[in-house]
Design a protein around this motif. Structure first.
Motif, PDB file in Angstrom:
ATOM      1  N   THR A   1      -3.109   3.159  -4.438  1.00  0.00           N
ATOM      2  CA  THR A   1      -3.655   4.518  -4.513  1.00  0.00           C
ATOM      3  C   THR A   1      -2.583   5.594  -4.398  1.00  0.00           C
ATOM      4  OG1 THR A   1      -4.114   4.426  -2.133  1.00  0.00           O
ATOM      5  CG2 THR A   1      -5.902   3.801  -3.642  1.00  0.00           C
ATOM      6  N   GLY A   2      -1.422   5.263  -3.839  1.00  0.00           N
ATOM      7  CA  GLY A   2      -0.347   6.249  -3.728  1.00  0.00           C
ATOM      8  C   GLY A   2       0.634   6.202  -4.875  1.00  0.00           C
ATOM      9  N   LEU A   3       0.365   5.348  -5.878  1.00  0.00           N
ATOM     10  CA  LEU A   3       1.304   5.147  -6.972  1.00  0.00           C
ATOM     11  C   LEU A   3       1.523   6.436  -7.756  1.00  0.00           C
ATOM     12  CD1 LEU A   3       2.945   2.788  -8.208  1.00  0.00           C
ATOM     13  CD2 LEU A   3       1.096   2.516  -9.867  1.00  0.00           C
TER      14      LEU A   3
ATOM     15  N   THR B 104      -7.303  10.884 -12.614  1.00  0.00           N
ATOM     16  CA  THR B 104      -5.842  10.981 -12.617  1.00  0.00           C
ATOM     17  C   THR B 104      -5.425  12.375 -13.090  1.00  0.00           C
ATOM     18  OG1 THR B 104      -5.841   8.630 -13.177  1.00  0.00           O
ATOM     19  CG2 THR B 104      -3.743   9.750 -13.295  1.00  0.00           C
ATOM     20  N   SER B 105      -5.788  13.364 -12.316  1.00  0.00           N
ATOM     21  CA  SER B 105      -5.525  14.744 -12.721  1.00  0.00           C
ATOM     22  C   SER B 105      -4.060  15.121 -12.603  1.00  0.00           C
ATOM     23  CB  SER B 105      -6.362  15.709 -11.868  1.00  0.00           C
ATOM     24  OG  SER B 105      -6.053  15.546 -10.496  1.00  0.00           O
TER      25      SER B 105
ATOM     26  N   LYS C  33       0.800  -1.219   0.000  1.00  0.00           N
ATOM     27  CA  LYS C  33       0.000   0.000   0.000  1.00  0.00           C
ATOM     28  C   LYS C  33       0.835   1.272   0.000  1.00  0.00           C
ATOM     29  CE  LYS C  33      -3.820  -2.314   0.088  1.00  0.00           C
ATOM     30  NZ  LYS C  33      -4.658  -2.390  -1.137  1.00  0.00           N
ATOM     31  N   SER C  34       2.101   1.197   0.429  1.00  0.00           N
ATOM     32  CA  SER C  34       2.941   2.401   0.475  1.00  0.00           C
ATOM     33  C   SER C  34       3.707   2.628  -0.824  1.00  0.00           C
ATOM     34  CB  SER C  34       3.937   2.311   1.641  1.00  0.00           C
ATOM     35  OG  SER C  34       3.266   2.208   2.874  1.00  0.00           O
ATOM     36  N   LEU C  35       3.613   1.691  -1.770  1.00  0.00           N
ATOM     37  CA  LEU C  35       4.414   1.762  -2.986  1.00  0.00           C
ATOM     38  C   LEU C  35       4.002   2.960  -3.837  1.00  0.00           C
ATOM     39  CD1 LEU C  35       6.641   0.113  -4.453  1.00  0.00           C
ATOM     40  CD2 LEU C  35       4.821  -0.953  -5.782  1.00  0.00           C
ATOM     41  N   PHE C  36       4.976   3.828  -4.174  1.00  0.00           N
ATOM     42  CA  PHE C  36       4.688   4.932  -5.085  1.00  0.00           C
ATOM     43  C   PHE C  36       5.577   4.896  -6.325  1.00  0.00           C
ATOM     44  CE2 PHE C  36       8.163   6.996  -2.755  1.00  0.00           C
ATOM     45  CZ  PHE C  36       8.852   7.648  -3.759  1.00  0.00           C
TER      46      PHE C  36
ATOM     47  N   ARG D 118      -8.543   5.652 -11.533  1.00  0.00           N
ATOM     48  CA  ARG D 118      -8.754   6.165 -10.183  1.00  0.00           C
ATOM     49  C   ARG D 118      -7.450   6.371  -9.413  1.00  0.00           C
ATOM     50  NH1 ARG D 118     -14.138   5.877  -8.844  1.00  0.00           N
ATOM     51  NH2 ARG D 118     -15.432   4.599 -10.205  1.00  0.00           N
ATOM     52  N   LEU D 119      -6.312   6.235 -10.089  1.00  0.00           N
ATOM     53  CA  LEU D 119      -5.028   6.444  -9.414  1.00  0.00           C
ATOM     54  C   LEU D 119      -4.726   7.947  -9.409  1.00  0.00           C
ATOM     55  CD1 LEU D 119      -2.954   3.461 -10.836  1.00  0.00           C
ATOM     56  CD2 LEU D 119      -4.196   3.612  -8.679  1.00  0.00           C
ATOM     57  N   ALA D 120      -5.265   8.613  -8.407  1.00  0.00           N
ATOM     58  CA  ALA D 120      -5.267  10.078  -8.393  1.00  0.00           C
ATOM     59  C   ALA D 120      -3.874  10.678  -8.283  1.00  0.00           C
ATOM     60  CB  ALA D 120      -6.141  10.572  -7.240  1.00  0.00           C
ATOM     61  N   ASN D 121      -2.891   9.911  -7.777  1.00  0.00           N
ATOM     62  CA  ASN D 121      -1.543  10.452  -7.588  1.00  0.00           C
ATOM     63  C   ASN D 121      -0.584  10.098  -8.718  1.00  0.00           C
ATOM     64  OD1 ASN D 121      -1.852  11.633  -4.852  1.00  0.00           O
ATOM     65  ND2 ASN D 121      -2.311   9.519  -4.298  1.00  0.00           N
ATOM     66  N   LEU D 122      -1.069   9.355  -9.705  1.00  0.00           N
ATOM     67  CA  LEU D 122      -0.197   8.870 -10.771  1.00  0.00           C
ATOM     68  C   LEU D 122       0.369  10.037 -11.582  1.00  0.00           C
ATOM     69  CD1 LEU D 122       0.805   6.175 -11.952  1.00  0.00           C
ATOM     70  CD2 LEU D 122      -1.078   6.283 -13.588  1.00  0.00           C
ATOM     71  N   ILE D 123       1.691  10.031 -11.751  1.00  0.00           N
ATOM     72  CA  ILE D 123       2.383  11.076 -12.499  1.00  0.00           C
ATOM     73  C   ILE D 123       2.988  10.531 -13.785  1.00  0.00           C
ATOM     74  CG2 ILE D 123       4.346  12.682 -12.449  1.00  0.00           C
ATOM     75  CD1 ILE D 123       3.900  12.995  -9.468  1.00  0.00           C
ATOM     76  N   PHE D 124       3.603   9.353 -13.720  1.00  0.00           N
ATOM     77  CA  PHE D 124       4.356   8.797 -14.856  1.00  0.00           C
ATOM     78  C   PHE D 124       3.885   7.363 -15.065  1.00  0.00           C
ATOM     79  CE2 PHE D 124       7.720   6.757 -17.110  1.00  0.00           C
ATOM     80  CZ  PHE D 124       8.524   7.719 -17.707  1.00  0.00           C
ATOM     81  N   LEU D 125       3.373   7.073 -16.261  1.00  0.00           N
ATOM     82  CA  LEU D 125       2.945   5.714 -16.601  1.00  0.00           C
ATOM     83  C   LEU D 125       3.519   5.355 -17.957  1.00  0.00           C
ATOM     84  CD1 LEU D 125       1.249   3.216 -15.944  1.00  0.00           C
ATOM     85  CD2 LEU D 125      -0.675   4.295 -17.116  1.00  0.00           C
TER      86      LEU D 125
END
Length: 959
Positions: free
Chosen positions: A516-518, A564-565, A492-495, A537-544
């Motif tokens: 959710t913190g990814l 994913t804003s 759960k802590s994995l970003f 729904r991964l609201a914190n996603l920056i790089f995919l």
């Protein structure tokens, strides 16, 4: 005599009574009642902006001032007047100007530390004649320190730490006779005119002048402060060498910090005279020479920081004598020895940092004695050998182990599982091999695990799921096989998760959608298949980055629930994704890179790109997109790369894109664009495409003449400063992690070559395979930084203009399959970097020029021109030497015209023989440019060839 004595006695008697009376009246003046003091304090409280913890300060409670008012202590003998006020950390804001200091005559302690006070210090503070302790630290006070503070002759403790005081420190303040603790740190104090005019306070033991604006004279008055035990001058702007008198005059020093002061010269061997030192900090300076071995004679030294001081030579073995040493930092220097065995004697070391040097050799086994190590940082060296089990088994207290960027080899021993407290395990950029030990699962405190850029093989151990506190997993560029553990969503802590460039197979676990913190997720260049997990729904996603796999299905985005804003970089390229592009991808507020190229996507481009978007790269090439380009692309004012090549887009030339002042790459290749290059948007020519460097509209249905109105304004292809630009590549760094590099495909000799990175100096124009006609405009000769020009497979007529000889940086030129007539201009022999030339299938005539790069081109560069003759063709030019056209026939005037004489031609000839033969002869004869790709950092796009073959029905036949 008796009369004199009598009168003298009377006088004494009178004086005695006058003194008594004076004392009485003075005491009446300075003695304040509790009621008065309470009123003064309440009045001040009411003047403050914010007082959340002073509710007890109330006039209704005035008679309990000494018993129930918070932060107030009264005189212990009388218990009637205020002697101490302790407001540290009370979260107060406001000024001191509402406080009547004269009404608090018995105040001995005033502690205002760690609040939010602002404004200056009122001069009336000088009336607190009994003050012993004064702490203004960690506030927002500003202005100068009033000289009236020099009246506080009883003061022993004075702190201005962490404020915004400025100006010079007044002589009156720095010469208080009883002060033993003085802290001016973290302000904007400036040097007084002459430090030498100052005298040291005789009782001073603690002096902090750190983090100010002192320049450039070293404060010489300090040499008079013989009782100093603590001295901090760090982070100022002194220069020169450390005065030798410091070592002899300040023998009582226990703490000395000169870090970041701009000090120069060698470190003196006299440093050993500071025999009482416990902490020594001299990092971030410009010292020269070696670290003096005499430092090892300071027996009580516990902390030694010498990082980034340009030290050279060996690590002194004498450091092994510092038996009390707990912290040693020699990082960021030019030390070039091996790690001395003697360091293993410093058995109390908890932190050892030798990073960023030139250390070599194996890790000495004596380091196994350092059983108290919590931090070991040896990164960015050339340390070799292996990690033996016997070496690391005793490091059970480690919290951070950083061995990255070395030459370590072999397997990581399973004994690494003994690091039960480890939080940061960084082994990246070494040559480790073998499997990742399953014992890492016992490191329950692990936060960052980075094994990237090694040769690890085998699978990702399932025990990695035990690391419930893990935030970063980086296995980039190894030889790992198998699958990604299905239960990875339990971390759960994995970003941050990166397994780029491995050999992973199987499907992407759906449980990833539970992280959710990814923020960063990349599986680029593996063999993964199946569908993509839902990342809506991964609201914190920056790089995919899921590119270069075998993923299929649709892009799993539900625009109604898309949250994913924060997404900045989305790269799904080189897969088998199908379906339409979700329209909401064009509206993401933070998106800078949208890369979906080389898939099977259909439908239209997103129609809405709103104003204010931050997109700088859009790559949709190699799909089956249709329709016209949406005009809302004009809202992408930060766009640098737009590649929609190899689709079925049908539209006229989008001249309105010329409004995008940052656009550098425009690729419309292999679509159904048609019509002329007219400026239908009425953009002023001087403002259109000012930074464009790559312009590829090949394989379309454009007609009419070449786009002269645009070509003459391609400022991004003119006068490029190669020295300044260097080997810089176009990238989007906005993710905060690994950079995204835009790639493009260029055609050289009908071979698609993928440039994985685009050099900032790379410039090319490709108008091939269209219906263009008319002559080649002279204006092209002004695009002097051009590296590639392809006008082939059109209906261009006229002659080759002499001005092409001005393109001194040109590396390939393709004018084949046109109707060009006349002779090949001698001026082209000036093109010393030209490695690819194709003028075949035209109506050229006369002798082929010789000299320079023309001596390297083969027959296929000229085929289909019946009237051409001379080398390398078998057809000679009538045998008459007068008719032979060579580079030597250039006149002096010709040389002046093209700015080129015989000397550069000679140099170019030498380069041409080497470069031309390699890049021309081998390339054309073999038809296999893979060696070229390895040489230049490019690769042949096999997938691009596959897509090209799949679209053969769209390629236009050109006569």
């Amino acid at each position: 005599m008796a009369t004199f004595e009598r009168d003298h006695c009377v006088l004494n008697h009178v004086l005695f009574h006058i003194i008594i009376a004076s004392t009485f009246f003075l005491s009446l003046k300075i003695t304040a009642s509790p009621t008065t003091e309470a009123q003064v304090l309440v009045k001040w409280k009411n003047s403050l902006v914010y007082t959340p913890f002073l509710n007890s300060w109330s006039l209704s409670n005035i008679h309990n001032l000494c018993s129930s008012w918070d932060a107030v202590v009264c005189d212990k003998t009388t218990n009637t007047t205020v002697s101490e006020i302790y407001l540290s950390g009370f979260d107060l804001s406001g000024t001191l100007h509402g406080l009547d200091f004269a009404s608090l005559p018995n105040l001995t302690h005033l502690d205002l530390n760690h609040n939010s006070f602002i404004g200056s210090i009122p001069p009336q503070i000088g009336s607190l004649s009994k003050l012993i302790f004064l702490d203004f630290g960690s506030n927002n006070f500003s202005g100068t320190v009033p000289y009236e503070m020099g009246h506080l002759r009883e003061l022993e403790y004075l702190s201005f730490y962490d404020n915004s005081f400025n100006g010079a420190i007044s002589y009156q303040v720095i010469s208080l006779p009883k002060v033993c603790y003085l802290d001016f740190g973290l302000n904007y104090f400036a040097s007084p005119p002459h430090w030498s005019d100052y005298s040291c306070m005789p009782s001073l033991t603690h002096l902090d002048l750190s983090s100010n604006s002192f320049t450039p004279e070293f404060p010489s008055f300090i040499m008079k402060c013989h009782n100093l035990t603590f001295l901090d001058l760090s982070q100022n702007y002194f220069n020169g060498t450390i005065p030798e008198s410091l070592y002899t005059n300040l023998a009582k020093l226990q703490y000395l910090n000169l870090s970041g002061c701009g000090m120069e010269g060698p470190l003196s061997s006299n440093i050993s005279k500071l025999s009482n030192l416990k902490e020594l900090g001299m990092g971030d300076n410009n010292f020269t020479g070696p670290i003096p071995m005499e430092i090892g004679f300071i027996a009580g030294l516990q902390i030694l920081e010498l990082h980034n001081i340009s030290a050279r030579g060996e690590i002194p073995s004498s450091l092994g004598q510092l038996m009390q040493l707990r912290f040693l930092d020699l990082g960021g220097n030019f030390l070039n020895s091996s790690i001395p065995l003697e360091l293993g004697s410093c058995i109390h070391l908890t932190c050892l940092d030798l990073s960023g040097n030139n250390l070599s050799g194996p890790l000495p086994f004596s380091l196994s004695n350092l059983t108290k190590l919590s931090e070991l940082v040896l990164s960015y060296n050339s340390i070799s050998g292996q990690l033996s089990a016997s070496l690391i088994s005793n490091w059970t207290e480690l919290i951070s182990l950083q061995l990255q960027q070395n030459l370590l080899t072999g397997k990581v021993p399973p004994e690494i599982g003994l690091f039960k407290k480890i939080q940061y395990l960084l082994l990246y950029s070494n040559e480790f091999s073998g499997p990742i030990p399953k014992e890492i699962g016992s490191m329950r405190e692990m936060i960052s695990l980075d094994f990237s850029e090694n040769n690890f093989s085998g699978t990702i151990p399932s025990t990695i799921l035990n690391l419930t506190n893990i935030e970063l997993i980086d296995l980039f560029m190894n030889e790992i096989t198998g699958t990604i553990p299905r239960e990875i969503g339990n971390l759960k802590s994995l970003f941050y998760f990166d397994v780029e460039k491995n050999n992973l197979e199987g499907e992407l676990p759906n449980s990833i959608a539970q992280l959710t913190g990814l923020k960063y997720f990349s599986v680029f260049s593996n063999n993964l298949s199946g569908s993509i997990f839902s990342f809506s729904r991964l609201a914190n996603l920056i790089f995919l980055d899921l590119s270069k796999n075998n993923l299929s299905g649709r892009i799993p985005i539900d625009c109604e629930t898309f949250n994913t804003s924060s997404l900045k970089i989305l790269n799904l390229s080189h897969n088998n994704l199908a379906g339409i592009i979700p329209q909401c991808l064009g509206t993401l507020p933070s998106l800078t890179v949208l890369d979906l190229h080389m898939n099977n996507l259909c439908g239209t481009l997103p129609r809405i790109f709103p104003k204010g978007n931050v997109l700088d790269t859009i790559k949709l090439n190699g799909n089956f997109l249709e329709g016209a380009l949406p005009k809302s692309l004009a809202h992408c004012t930060k766009l640098q790369v737009l590649d929609v090549g190899e689709n079925s887009i049908e539209d006229t030339f989008p001249s309105w894109l010329g409004l995008l002042q940052e656009l550098q790459v425009l690729i419309l290749r292999a679509n159904k664009f048609y019509g002329t290059f007219s400026n239908s948007s009425n953009i002023r020519d001087a403002h259109a495409f000012p930074k464009l460097r790559v312009f590829d509209v090949s394989n379309n249905y454009f007609s009419g003449s070449l786009p002269i109105s645009f070509l003459k304004n391609f400022q991004g292809m003119m006068n490029v400063n190669y020295t300044q630009t260097g080997l810089q590549y176009m990238s989007a760094n906005s993710s905060g992690y690994r950079s995204y590099f835009a790639s493009i495909v260029v055609n050289m000799k009908d071979q698609p070559v993928e440039l994985v990175k685009i050099l900032m100096t790379f410039t090319t124009i490709d108008l091939s395979n269209n219906l263009l006609e008319g002559e080649i405009p002279q204006i092209i000769g002004e695009i002097d930084s051009l590296k590639g020009l392809n006008l082939s497979h059109n209906r261009i007529s006229g002659t080759i203009p002499q001005t092409l000889g001005n393109l001194r940086n040109l590396e390939w030129l393709d004018l084949s399959w046109n109707q060009i007539r006349g002779e090949i201009p001698l001026a082209l022999t000036n093109l010393n970097f030209l490695s690819v030339l194709n003028v075949s299938q035209n109506q050229l005539e006369g002798a082929i020029p010789t000299g320079g790069q023309f001596n390297t081109f083969q027959n296929d560069s000229y085929g289909g021109n019946e009237m051409l003759c001379g080398f390398p063709l078998s057809k000679s030019c009538s045998g008459n030497e007068d008719n032979e056209r060579t580079s030597s026939s250039l006149t002096f005037e010709d040389e002046e015209t093209f700015g080129f004489g015989w000397k550069p031609v000679a140099v170019g000839y030498a380069c041409g023989v080497v470069v031309g033969v390699l890049l021309g002869c081998y390339f054309f004869y073999t038809g296999n440019p893979q060696w070229l790709a390895r040489f230049l950092g490019i690769r042949i796009s096999n997938k691009s060839v596959r897509k090209k073959n799949k679209r053969k029905n769209r390629v236009h036949a050109r006569s």
